[in-house]
Write a protein that holds these residues in place. Structure first.
Motif, short mmCIF file in Angstrom:
data_model
loop_
_atom_site.label_atom_id
_atom_site.label_comp_id
_atom_site.label_asym_id
_atom_site.label_seq_id
_atom_site.Cartn_x
_atom_site.Cartn_y
_atom_site.Cartn_z
N GLU A 217 0.83 -1.21 0.00
CA GLU A 217 0.00 0.00 0.00
C GLU A 217 0.86 1.26 0.00
O GLU A 217 0.58 2.23 -0.73
CB GLU A 217 -0.91 0.00 1.22
CG GLU A 217 -1.81 1.22 1.30
CD GLU A 217 -2.69 1.22 2.54
OE1 GLU A 217 -3.42 2.22 2.75
OE2 GLU A 217 -2.64 0.23 3.30
N ALA A 218 1.93 1.24 0.81
CA ALA A 218 2.81 2.41 0.89
C ALA A 218 3.49 2.68 -0.44
O ALA A 218 3.54 3.83 -0.90
CB ALA A 218 3.85 2.20 1.99
N ILE A 219 3.99 1.63 -1.08
CA ILE A 219 4.67 1.80 -2.36
C ILE A 219 3.68 2.19 -3.45
O ILE A 219 4.01 2.96 -4.37
CB ILE A 219 5.42 0.50 -2.73
CG1 ILE A 219 6.53 0.24 -1.71
CG2 ILE A 219 6.02 0.60 -4.13
CD1 ILE A 219 7.19 -1.11 -1.86
N GLY A 220 2.45 1.68 -3.37
CA GLY A 220 1.42 2.07 -4.33
C GLY A 220 1.09 3.54 -4.25
O GLY A 220 0.85 4.19 -5.27
N ASN A 221 1.10 4.10 -3.02
CA ASN A 221 0.82 5.52 -2.85
C ASN A 221 2.03 6.39 -3.14
O ASN A 221 1.90 7.53 -3.58
CB ASN A 221 0.35 5.79 -1.42
CG ASN A 221 -1.00 5.15 -1.12
OD1 ASN A 221 -1.83 4.99 -2.02
ND2 ASN A 221 -1.22 4.76 0.13
N ASP A 222 3.21 5.84 -2.85
CA ASP A 222 4.44 6.60 -3.05
C ASP A 222 5.56 5.62 -3.40
O ASP A 222 6.06 4.91 -2.52
CB ASP A 222 4.80 7.38 -1.79
CG ASP A 222 6.10 8.17 -1.93
OD1 ASP A 222 6.63 8.24 -3.05
OD2 ASP A 222 6.59 8.71 -0.91
N PRO A 223 5.98 5.57 -4.68
CA PRO A 223 7.02 4.61 -5.09
C PRO A 223 8.34 4.77 -4.35
O PRO A 223 9.16 3.86 -4.34
CB PRO A 223 7.19 4.90 -6.59
CG PRO A 223 5.90 5.54 -7.01
CD PRO A 223 5.46 6.34 -5.83
N THR A 224 8.55 5.94 -3.71
CA THR A 224 9.81 6.17 -2.99
C THR A 224 9.67 5.89 -1.49
O THR A 224 10.58 6.21 -0.72
CB THR A 224 10.29 7.61 -3.20
OG1 THR A 224 9.32 8.52 -2.62
CG2 THR A 224 10.44 7.93 -4.68
N ALA A 225 8.55 5.32 -1.07
CA ALA A 225 8.31 5.09 0.37
C ALA A 225 9.35 4.14 0.96
O ALA A 225 9.72 4.28 2.12
CB ALA A 225 6.91 4.55 0.59
N VAL A 226 9.81 3.17 0.18
CA VAL A 226 10.82 2.21 0.63
C VAL A 226 11.94 2.20 -0.40
O VAL A 226 11.68 2.07 -1.61
CB VAL A 226 10.23 0.79 0.78
CG1 VAL A 226 11.30 -0.18 1.26
CG2 VAL A 226 9.05 0.81 1.75
#
Length: 249
Positions: A217-226
């Motif tokens: 979910e985090a990467i879907g919202n922000d590709p740079t989250a991880v």
């Protein structure tokens, strides 16, 4: 006061307020609980072994990740309910620990780094520190009675826990300035990265699977989250564990 306190009242529900006490001999005392008064009373716990400097940790370990003075400052900020600077300091401190983990604690292997900094390595210590930024909930073990404790012992246990950490329903208890949503959001992403890093350091594939949906979910919202490098470490751990399992069959 020269006699017993007969009555006690507060003039406000703000973190910095004034308490007025009345004694049985009609003496009146007003005490202003300013930050300067409260800071020396802040409890400090040596529970973050991964952050305390030790002789066998190389000098290349980030300085911000090994500062007892910084830890005491963070504990003081939380205790005096200065949530915005406390959350920012916690985030900065955890980022430093995460960078130290990413570099293998100055070149050490993940296994060696984990041994030096306790369970979960530097990321495990950072996750412990991050607990200071999250209010307790009524279902926490701290508030569960039993275990042979008397009502008095249960009270002191809860008082000690809620004095050190943030108590449940804090906004309803004390009028404090809430940290900006952007800072809160960045801390949530930081927690996810720390959890993934801890799993890599500890070889915990089951923990990776528990983080899977949140990470997606985090990467879907922000590709740079991880970071890509951290994702590669996670994938490599899963692949290695699968290959080992196949080899044992």
């Amino acid at each position: 006061l020269s006699s017993h306190i007969f009555g006690l009242a507060t003039t406000t529900n703000r973190a910095e307020g004034t308490f007025v006490a009345l004694s049985s001999s009609a003496e009146l005392l007003a005490l202003n609980l300013c930050t300067e008064f409260l800071l020396p009373l802040a409890p400090h716990r040596p529970y973050l072994e991964g952050i305390e400097p030790t002789a066998d940790v190389p000098e290349t370990t980030p300085k911000a990740a090994a500062s007892p003075e910084q830890l005491r400052r963070i504990e003081g900020l939380v205790f005096t309910r200065q949530l915005r600077p406390a959350l920012q300091a916690i985030a900065d401190h955890c980022e430093a620990l995460l960078r130290g983990s990413a570099t293998g604690l100055g070149g050490a292997s993940e296994k060696e780094g984990s041994e030096r900094t306790g369970d979960g390595g530097a990321s495990g210590a950072a996750l412990q520190l991050l607990r200071l930024s999250t209010p307790l909930v009524a279902t926490d073990q701290l508030f569960q009675s039993g275990g042979g404790r008397s009502p008095s012992e249960q009270f002191w246990q809860e008082l000690e826990g809620t004095s050190y950490f943030l108590p449940p329903n804090l906004p309803a208890l004390v009028d404090v300035e809430a940290p900006p949503k952007s800072l809160h959001h960045s801390v949530l992403r930081l927690k996810l990265r720390l959890q993934l890093t801890r799993c890599c350091e500890a070889g915990d594939v089951a923990g990776l699977l528990q983080c899977r949906d949140e990470a997606a979910e985090a990467i879907g919202n922000d590709p740079t989250a991880v970071e890509a490098s951290l994702l590669l470490r996670c994938l490599q751990l899963a692949i290695d564990r699968k290959e080992n399992a196949v080899a044992l069959e």
